[in-house]
Design a protein around this motif. Sequence first.
Motif, mmCIF file in Angstrom:
data_model
loop_
_atom_site.group_PDB
_atom_site.id
_atom_site.type_symbol
_atom_site.label_atom_id
_atom_site.label_comp_id
_atom_site.label_asym_id
_atom_site.label_seq_id
_atom_site.Cartn_x
_atom_site.Cartn_y
_atom_site.Cartn_z
ATOM 1 N N TRP A 1 0.855 -1.190 0.000
ATOM 2 C CA TRP A 1 0.000 0.000 0.000
ATOM 3 C C TRP A 1 0.887 1.234 0.000
ATOM 4 N N ASP A 2 0.975 1.901 -1.117
ATOM 5 C CA ASP A 2 1.751 3.139 -1.231
ATOM 6 C C ASP A 2 0.898 4.264 -0.629
ATOM 7 N N PHE A 3 0.696 4.183 0.703
ATOM 8 C CA PHE A 3 -0.335 5.014 1.330
ATOM 9 C C PHE A 3 0.047 6.498 1.323
ATOM 10 N N PRO A 4 -0.942 7.379 1.164
ATOM 11 C CA PRO A 4 -0.673 8.813 1.035
ATOM 12 C C PRO A 4 0.016 9.354 2.290
ATOM 13 N N ALA A 5 1.144 10.011 2.090
ATOM 14 C CA ALA A 5 1.894 10.552 3.228
ATOM 15 C C ALA A 5 3.033 11.407 2.704
ATOM 16 N N ASP A 6 3.448 12.350 3.537
ATOM 17 C CA ASP A 6 4.691 13.047 3.242
ATOM 18 C C ASP A 6 5.851 12.174 3.701
ATOM 19 N N ALA A 7 7.070 12.680 3.610
ATOM 20 C CA ALA A 7 8.241 11.878 3.931
ATOM 21 C C ALA A 7 8.293 11.488 5.398
ATOM 22 N N ARG A 8 7.489 12.130 6.252
ATOM 23 C CA ARG A 8 7.455 11.786 7.678
ATOM 24 C C ARG A 8 6.293 10.853 8.032
ATOM 25 N N GLY A 9 5.455 10.533 7.049
ATOM 26 C CA GLY A 9 4.372 9.603 7.300
ATOM 27 C C GLY A 9 3.038 10.245 7.596
ATOM 28 N N TYR A 10 2.913 11.571 7.445
ATOM 29 C CA TYR A 10 1.669 12.277 7.738
ATOM 30 C C TYR A 10 1.101 12.903 6.470
ATOM 31 N N THR A 11 -0.193 13.213 6.504
ATOM 32 C CA THR A 11 -0.834 13.817 5.347
ATOM 33 C C THR A 11 -1.992 14.677 5.817
ATOM 34 N N GLY A 12 -2.703 15.275 4.873
ATOM 35 C CA GLY A 12 -3.912 16.024 5.162
ATOM 36 C C GLY A 12 -5.069 15.420 4.399
ATOM 37 N N GLY A 13 -6.258 15.506 4.965
ATOM 38 C CA GLY A 13 -7.419 14.944 4.299
ATOM 39 C C GLY A 13 -8.546 14.693 5.264
ATOM 40 N N ALA A 14 -9.439 13.806 4.855
ATOM 41 C CA ALA A 14 -10.624 13.516 5.665
ATOM 42 C C ALA A 14 -10.946 12.036 5.581
ATOM 43 N N ALA A 15 -11.479 11.507 6.679
ATOM 44 C CA ALA A 15 -11.928 10.117 6.727
ATOM 45 C C ALA A 15 -13.279 10.066 7.421
ATOM 46 N N ALA A 16 -14.143 9.191 6.938
ATOM 47 C CA ALA A 16 -15.455 8.974 7.541
ATOM 48 C C ALA A 16 -15.594 7.502 7.893
ATOM 49 N N GLU A 17 -16.138 7.231 9.073
ATOM 50 C CA GLU A 17 -16.338 5.857 9.541
ATOM 51 C C GLU A 17 -17.794 5.670 9.967
ATOM 52 N N LEU A 18 -18.401 4.621 9.469
ATOM 53 C CA LEU A 18 -19.722 4.206 9.918
ATOM 54 C C LEU A 18 -19.556 2.942 10.751
ATOM 55 N N VAL A 19 -19.806 3.056 12.046
ATOM 56 C CA VAL A 19 -19.684 1.932 12.968
ATOM 57 C C VAL A 19 -21.079 1.428 13.289
ATOM 58 N N TRP A 20 -21.313 0.132 13.075
ATOM 59 C CA TRP A 20 -22.633 -0.444 13.294
ATOM 60 C C TRP A 20 -22.462 -1.833 13.927
ATOM 61 N N ASP A 21 -22.544 -1.862 15.248
ATOM 62 C CA ASP A 21 -22.312 -3.098 15.999
ATOM 63 C C ASP A 21 -20.918 -3.647 15.678
ATOM 64 N N ASP A 22 -20.835 -4.808 15.037
ATOM 65 C CA ASP A 22 -19.537 -5.433 14.772
ATOM 66 C C ASP A 22 -18.957 -5.086 13.410
ATOM 67 N N TRP A 23 -19.597 -4.163 12.707
ATOM 68 C CA TRP A 23 -19.132 -3.769 11.387
ATOM 69 C C TRP A 23 -18.644 -2.319 11.401
ATOM 70 N N THR A 24 -17.613 -2.034 10.615
ATOM 71 C CA THR A 24 -17.186 -0.651 10.390
ATOM 72 C C THR A 24 -16.822 -0.493 8.918
ATOM 73 N N LEU A 25 -17.347 0.568 8.309
ATOM 74 C CA LEU A 25 -16.986 0.935 6.942
ATOM 75 C C LEU A 25 -16.259 2.270 7.003
ATOM 76 N N ARG A 26 -15.067 2.322 6.430
ATOM 77 C CA ARG A 26 -14.245 3.533 6.450
ATOM 78 C C ARG A 26 -13.953 3.974 5.019
ATOM 79 N N ALA A 27 -13.959 5.284 4.809
ATOM 80 C CA ALA A 27 -13.585 5.852 3.516
ATOM 81 C C ALA A 27 -12.799 7.126 3.775
ATOM 82 N N GLY A 28 -11.775 7.363 2.956
ATOM 83 C CA GLY A 28 -10.967 8.555 3.147
ATOM 84 C C GLY A 28 -10.343 9.042 1.860
ATOM 85 N N ARG A 29 -10.100 10.337 1.796
ATOM 86 C CA ARG A 29 -9.371 10.955 0.691
ATOM 87 C C ARG A 29 -8.272 11.830 1.285
#
Length: 449
Positions: free
Chosen positions: A197-225
Amino acid sequence: MRGRQWGWSGIALALACAFMPAARAAQWEAGDLGEVALNGQATLVGQAKERLRSPYASPVSLEPEYERSYSLSATAFMGWRPARDTELFFNPEMVQGLPLSHLTGLGGLTNGEMQKVGGTSPTFYRARLFARQTFGLGGGEEQVEADANQFARTVDRHRVVITLGNFAVNDVFDDNGVAHDPRTQFLNWSFLTYGAWDFPADARGYTGGAAAELVWDDWTLRAGRFRLPKEANGLRLQNNLGADVGDALELERRHEVGGRPGALRLLAFRNRTSMGSFQDALDAWAAAGGAASGTVPEVTAVRRRQDKRGLGLTVEQELADDVSGLVRAARSDGGSEVFAFAEIDASLAAALRVGGSYWGRGEDEIGLGLAQNGLSSAHVAYLRAGGLGYFVGDGAIDYAPERIAEAYYSLGLPGGLSLTFDYQRIVNPAYNRARGPVDVAALRLHAQW
């Protein structure tokens, strides 16, 4: 060894922070202003690499001689909870260090803390500045424990959580209790997250953006840009979240097997920016005469806007009291250059954590891990032709998957301290069976409060 300067002022500062008398996970009421929290960490890692067999090398190869390396980080985790479901966090951080072989020569690099290091003088910067907003949807309640960047509180079992600002992508995605944090667990990048996973990050491992999580009992759906760096593995990030972006989508299912907790996680990811294609580089090189021209293919010379896509799967499971295991696999399309993380197109890792309660040392733990990293066929052809990547390329390679074994023992000490002994053995470093293997030993001192 180049650069013997260890920056003693920075080391003294981090160790002073480590031994500050403070309560772990400090959190308190601030009157009408809500709640505040202050936590911190300091981590010092020293590594030594043995000599390795090296019939040939390039400027981005592991050096064949004995080397020493160190990294140092200190972070303050400051939090403010002005309202029941609103949390704000600010993390100033200091780093310094000296990497092995200029931080090149491996797919799975040996120290996860090294992605933050900028040199042997202390560097201070903002690691995180973000807001987290929770929207309760009922379904009963559950308790969230206090931790760094997390307030102790009660939340709905059905909820939406929005995280917005500057943070690390794996603060939200691929969270697990076995192989996630190089400050307390495995050091090799192959265990930090999905290697492919060439995950989005600067050279220190951090980035800017947004993530949303829907938690429903034992399930979680996450999306981020998230924002990608302007240059491959650079510090400056793109400003346009509509064009040069990294997207992630993760579905998590928590379960019990024989009464023991576990989780399944499926990750899909896509990066879109101007990247060089390995096949384009090979085609341009062939058109210019190939090997007869006395040149080698250059992936950075053929950059164009394109996508890099991939999938990852994690299985995490408690196996016995104080024993947990994890298997993680991922693959990207492997068509373009590494842009933000490791030079790995396919990854498979298995890790085991055993707590010290079995030998009367409840604060101790043992970690055992195996990883295999691989490359796409176009990536291999590019390196065989003498092309160089950002992290790997020996001038030509006799391709074989890179294999890594890592073991550590973490010794719990009073006052939130731990001392870890770590050993790594890497076979076919940088996917080249003509070089190596290489052995790396490390000693890590970590403090948290």
